[in-house]
Design an enzyme around this catalytic site. Sequence first.
Site, short mmCIF file in Angstrom:
data_model
loop_
_atom_site.label_atom_id
_atom_site.label_comp_id
_atom_site.label_asym_id
_atom_site.label_seq_id
_atom_site.Cartn_x
_atom_site.Cartn_y
_atom_site.Cartn_z
N ARG A 51 0.83 -1.30 0.08
CA ARG A 51 0.11 -0.07 0.22
C ARG A 51 0.86 1.25 0.04
O ARG A 51 0.43 2.27 -0.38
CB ARG A 51 -0.98 0.04 1.07
N GLU B 37 2.84 -6.56 13.32
CA GLU B 37 1.93 -7.02 14.34
C GLU B 37 1.31 -8.50 14.25
O GLU B 37 1.02 -8.93 14.97
CB GLU B 37 0.52 -5.82 14.03
#
Length: 177
Positions: A60, A97
């Site tokens: 992204r 994460e």
Amino acid sequence: MAEWVTSRIRTIPDFPKAGVQFRDITTLLADPLGFRKAVDELVQRYVGVTIDKVVGIEARGFILGGAVAHQLAAGFVPVRKAGKLPHTTISEDYELEYGTGRLELHDDAIGSGDLVLLVDDLIATGGTAEAAVKLIRATGGTVVAACFVIDLPDLGGSRRIRDMDVPVVTLCEYPGG
Ligand code: AMP
């Protein structure tokens, strides 16, 4: 501005695994005004600042970073996941994460002394951005700043990058993970 941005971001619970609240910017990007305003917000802070290269993090960060580089008349350089870049690379391992991985940068993509702006969609733990900063610095580049549309401040990433003496710019934040 923050509310304007968050109203265009979609949250997908438990993606890509249980417990993760995935902040999906595809809805922001698909909104013609949303994409433009998000990019303009990031760019306007660097008008008049010399930026030689914008580094975008796969995937992204490519969309946002490409648009930012175009607006700043800077070069665009991709930082990619392992095995994707065709020429000689340097690499840095990182923790996400949700998982671990390795980032790579072409060893000739950034010149010594180049002023670099780092761009990604979101900063969580900061592991990805930290690896990118290390790669840029290994080439002799100076990281002028790191910009993200979304900050998850409770995960400590933006503080981690500021602790590396890199100013961090974010457009909105979400409490928690
Ligand atoms: P981190 O290294 O923990 O700062 O994670 C940041 C990277 O993982 C960015 O490239 C994000 O696109 C992606 N990411 C991490 N957490 C999320 C989340 N909750 N929603 C969307 N993308 C995420």
